[in-house]
Design a protein around this motif. Structure first.
Motif, PDB file in Angstrom:
ATOM      1  N   PRO A 129      20.369   1.050  -9.601  1.00  0.00           N
ATOM      2  CA  PRO A 129      20.305   1.230  -8.143  1.00  0.00           C
ATOM      3  C   PRO A 129      18.882   1.070  -7.619  1.00  0.00           C
ATOM      4  O   PRO A 129      17.906   1.426  -8.284  1.00  0.00           O
ATOM      5  CB  PRO A 129      20.808   2.663  -7.933  1.00  0.00           C
ATOM      6  N   ARG A 130      18.786   0.558  -6.395  1.00  0.00           N
ATOM      7  CA  ARG A 130      17.464   0.398  -5.790  1.00  0.00           C
ATOM      8  C   ARG A 130      16.956   1.694  -5.150  1.00  0.00           C
ATOM      9  O   ARG A 130      15.886   1.703  -4.556  1.00  0.00           O
ATOM     10  CB  ARG A 130      17.480  -0.754  -4.785  1.00  0.00           C
ATOM     11  N   ASN A 131      17.721   2.767  -5.333  1.00  0.00           N
ATOM     12  CA  ASN A 131      17.206   4.077  -4.912  1.00  0.00           C
ATOM     13  C   ASN A 131      16.622   4.849  -6.089  1.00  0.00           C
ATOM     14  O   ASN A 131      16.365   6.041  -6.002  1.00  0.00           O
ATOM     15  CB  ASN A 131      18.299   4.900  -4.225  1.00  0.00           C
ATOM     16  N   PHE A 145       8.703  -5.413  -9.750  1.00  0.00           N
ATOM     17  CA  PHE A 145       9.605  -5.742  -8.648  1.00  0.00           C
ATOM     18  C   PHE A 145       8.863  -6.602  -7.632  1.00  0.00           C
ATOM     19  O   PHE A 145       7.625  -6.735  -7.673  1.00  0.00           O
ATOM     20  CB  PHE A 145      10.150  -4.467  -7.976  1.00  0.00           C
ATOM     21  N   THR A 146       9.621  -7.200  -6.728  1.00  0.00           N
ATOM     22  CA  THR A 146       9.041  -8.059  -5.702  1.00  0.00           C
ATOM     23  C   THR A 146       8.819  -7.273  -4.417  1.00  0.00           C
ATOM     24  O   THR A 146       9.454  -6.240  -4.185  1.00  0.00           O
ATOM     25  CB  THR A 146       9.971  -9.247  -5.386  1.00  0.00           C
ATOM     26  N   VAL A 147       7.921  -7.766  -3.592  1.00  0.00           N
ATOM     27  CA  VAL A 147       7.757  -7.290  -2.215  1.00  0.00           C
ATOM     28  C   VAL A 147       7.771  -8.539  -1.344  1.00  0.00           C
ATOM     29  O   VAL A 147       6.834  -9.345  -1.401  1.00  0.00           O
ATOM     30  CB  VAL A 147       6.452  -6.492  -2.034  1.00  0.00           C
ATOM     31  N   GLU A 168       0.819  -1.215   0.000  1.00  0.00           N
ATOM     32  CA  GLU A 168       0.000   0.000   0.000  1.00  0.00           C
ATOM     33  C   GLU A 168       0.852   1.264   0.000  1.00  0.00           C
ATOM     34  O   GLU A 168       0.392   2.333  -0.409  1.00  0.00           O
ATOM     35  CB  GLU A 168      -0.920   0.001   1.220  1.00  0.00           C
ATOM     36  N   LEU A 169       2.100   1.151   0.423  1.00  0.00           N
ATOM     37  CA  LEU A 169       2.985   2.308   0.537  1.00  0.00           C
ATOM     38  C   LEU A 169       3.703   2.637  -0.773  1.00  0.00           C
ATOM     39  O   LEU A 169       4.315   3.696  -0.898  1.00  0.00           O
ATOM     40  CB  LEU A 169       4.013   2.032   1.643  1.00  0.00           C
ATOM     41  N   ILE A 170       3.630   1.728  -1.755  1.00  0.00           N
ATOM     42  CA  ILE A 170       4.368   1.915  -3.002  1.00  0.00           C
ATOM     43  C   ILE A 170       3.972   3.236  -3.671  1.00  0.00           C
ATOM     44  O   ILE A 170       2.794   3.524  -3.842  1.00  0.00           O
ATOM     45  CB  ILE A 170       4.123   0.731  -3.957  1.00  0.00           C
ATOM     46  N   MET A 171       4.991   4.036  -4.031  1.00  0.00           N
ATOM     47  CA  MET A 171       4.854   5.349  -4.667  1.00  0.00           C
ATOM     48  C   MET A 171       4.271   6.405  -3.731  1.00  0.00           C
ATOM     49  O   MET A 171       3.924   7.497  -4.170  1.00  0.00           O
ATOM     50  CB  MET A 171       4.070   5.272  -5.980  1.00  0.00           C
ATOM     51  N   ASP A 231      14.632   1.004  -1.987  1.00  0.00           N
ATOM     52  CA  ASP A 231      15.364   1.204  -0.737  1.00  0.00           C
ATOM     53  C   ASP A 231      14.466   1.802   0.341  1.00  0.00           C
ATOM     54  O   ASP A 231      14.563   1.426   1.521  1.00  0.00           O
ATOM     55  CB  ASP A 231      16.578   2.109  -0.966  1.00  0.00           C
ATOM     56  N   GLN A 232      13.600   2.737  -0.039  1.00  0.00           N
ATOM     57  CA  GLN A 232      12.679   3.300   0.943  1.00  0.00           C
ATOM     58  C   GLN A 232      11.709   2.237   1.458  1.00  0.00           C
ATOM     59  O   GLN A 232      11.390   2.197   2.658  1.00  0.00           O
ATOM     60  CB  GLN A 232      11.900   4.467   0.333  1.00  0.00           C
ATOM     61  N   LEU A 233      11.241   1.368   0.578  1.00  0.00           N
ATOM     62  CA  LEU A 233      10.365   0.276   1.011  1.00  0.00           C
ATOM     63  C   LEU A 233      11.080  -0.613   2.024  1.00  0.00           C
ATOM     64  O   LEU A 233      10.488  -1.050   3.024  1.00  0.00           O
ATOM     65  CB  LEU A 233       9.917  -0.561  -0.189  1.00  0.00           C
ATOM     66  N   PHE A 234      12.347  -0.878   1.784  1.00  0.00           N
ATOM     67  CA  PHE A 234      13.144  -1.717   2.687  1.00  0.00           C
ATOM     68  C   PHE A 234      13.291  -1.050   4.055  1.00  0.00           C
ATOM     69  O   PHE A 234      13.082  -1.684   5.099  1.00  0.00           O
ATOM     70  CB  PHE A 234      14.509  -1.964   2.052  1.00  0.00           C
TER      71      PHE A 234
END
Length: 489
Positions: free
Chosen positions: A421-423, A432-434, A353-356, A364-367
């Motif tokens: 990069p993942r940033n 991408f995966t979650v 739900e937080l994506i974007m 990286d922010q998701l991580f």
């Protein structure tokens, strides 16, 4: 040399020859495999024109990039560029016993060619004209008797839409001649080359002309990162296949089976739905084996009251899926298992739900957000000290229980576009995966005994589609706890 322009009649003649069995090529076509490839497609799901467009975009992009440095780039003023990408080679497990051949992803992305030992040479000149030459193994009746048909350079222009096609033996000669003619900047990934003859030829030109070999992988990967509409459909297909296979395997799981049997089952069920093969060696981990993140032995017997963690995906049309599910072998979660599973299911839901959104605009922010949230949830159930309040401390605690990133790019490769990069900001076309997880070693003494030896991971594949919406490609794969338990009923 094969001529650059082909007529509609020549294309029809080739198609007729294929249908009538008068000609065999080195890979399936609509004429020979209409159940796999639709009319106008070069390979499943992708038309020849898309490959042509990719080649032009790549070379124009490189030229534009170089011009951004001003009149001089890499110590020279030339606007011309030459790029070489080689196909994969056959690999052998022992003696003359080959592994299943898989094409180099970058080469496949630019050509649609599935044959080994081929080479693509692309040039863009001072006037921004892009030319493509494909070098291939020539027809050889004796070799084809053993290994199957080859396309050969004679039909490569019609099949792949390149301007020229030549025997692989003429690569070095052509390379030197084209370089002398254009005086271009030379792009070639030395570390990724599998063909020693191609590597030697590139190094010889480099040394003789006192020029540098420039890396091309980041340019191709940045193109591959953003999926075209055709690629999005292929990603939907490969994820649907794997999701259906998972649902059946989960429903059929029983104590007394072996991890290896479930490995075989998911492989079989994916192939029966037209997948080529599994995308990677799967993790099929029962009980405490699930606390080993990349456990691939898959040799143990499933016991009652254990959880089974399976991480598997398939390849369809050159595109891969990557799913992880964790479920109870006996069909019912124990109380400690239920506590952890509900926590991880809620955590993954919140990450998606937080994506974007703020805190989820890059992988990286998701991580970082996932680590913090996991630390907070662990604190709530008593696995992390209650006195911790600092954001960084809680994120550190979360990372101790989930010591891997929660996202990676996905596409032609499982860990796709590794140089991106993942940033990088998430945008439409990305897949991408979650995959948050929790792994509690049975020897840990800092958590209550009932939680020790439990490993849980939940992984879905996500597409940012054409409308900019978050589309969970693996949504049909059951993961809600009650729905999992209902599968066994």
């Amino acid at each position: 040399m094969c001529k650059a322009q082909i007529t509609a009649q020549e294309v029809r003649s080739l198609a007729d020859a294929l249908k009538n069995g008068l000609r065999a090529l080195g890979q399936p076509t609509n004429a020979t495999h209409p159940h796999l490839i639709k009319p106008h497609e070069l390979v499943p799901g992708v038309e020849q024109a898309e490959f042509q467009t990719r080649r032009i975009r790549l070379m124009e992009g490189i030229q534009t990039y170089a011009e951004g440095f001003g009149n001089e780039f890499n110590g020279r003023t030339s606007r011309a560029h030459m790029l070489v990408i080689g196909a994969a080679c056959k690999k052998y497990m022992s003696g003359k016993i080959p592994y299943v051949f898989r094409q180099n992803s970058d080469f496949y992305y630019l050509t649609g060619c599935l044959e080994p030992d081929s080479v693509l040479l692309l040039t863009i000149d001072e006037s921004s004209t892009v030319q493509s030459v494909l070098f291939m193994r020539p027809k050889d009746p004796h070799a084809e008797l053993w290994d199957g048909p080859r396309t050969g350079p004679d039909y490569a222009v019609q099949l792949f839409g390149v301007q020229e096609a030549l025997p692989i033996e003429k690569f070095q000669q052509t390379l030197i001649a084209r370089y002398s003619q254009l005086k271009p900047h030379l792009w070639f990934d030395l570390s990724q080359s599998e063909q020693s003859n191609v590597t030697d030829a590139m190094l010889q030109v480099c040394n003789n002309q006192r020029t540098q070999l420039l890396p091309v992988c980041t340019f191709v990967e940045n193109m591959r990162l953003i999926k075209s509409p055709a690629e999005m459909e292929l990603m939907r297909s490969t994820c649907s296949i794997a999701s259906s296979a998972f649902n059946e395997v989960m429903a059929e799981t029983r104590p007394g089976q072996s991890e290896h049997q479930l490995y075989a089952a998911v492989d079989f069920k994916c192939r029966m739905r037209s997948a080529s093969y599994l995308a990677y060696p799967p993790v099929v981990a029962a009980g405490r084996n699930a606390t080993v993140i990349h456990y691939v032995n898959n040799t143990q017997i499933l016991q009652p009251q254990e959880l089974l963690l399976m991480d598997a995906g398939c390849e369809y049309g050159g595109y891969t899926s990557d799913i992880t599910r964790t479920w109870p072998v006996s069909g019912q979660f124990t109380e400690p298992q239920r506590t952890l599973y509900d926590m991880m299911e809620q955590l993954q839901k919140e990450i998606i739900e937080l994506i974007m959104q703020p805190g989820g605009e890059t992988l990286d922010q998701l991580f970082e957000t996932a680590c913090y949230k996991l630390g907070k949830y662990l604190q709530e159930i008593g696995l992390v000290p209650k006195n911790l309040t600092d954001h960084k401390e809680l994120a550190t605690q979360g990372y101790k229980f989930c010591p891997h990133h929660v996202s990676h790019y996905l596409g032609m490769d499982v860990h796709d576009t590794p140089h991106v990069p993942r940033n990088t900001r998430i945008q439409p076309g990305m897949v991408f995966t979650v995959e948050p997880g929790i792994y509690i070693d049975e020897k840990r003494t800092d958590v209550p005994a009932e939680f020790r030896g439990i490993g849980i991971r939940i992984e879905d594949d996500v597409l940012i589609n054409e409308k900019g919406q978050v589309e969970v490609l693996t949504a049909s794969c059951v993961k809600e706890r009650r729905a999992l338990e209902d599968l066994f009923k």
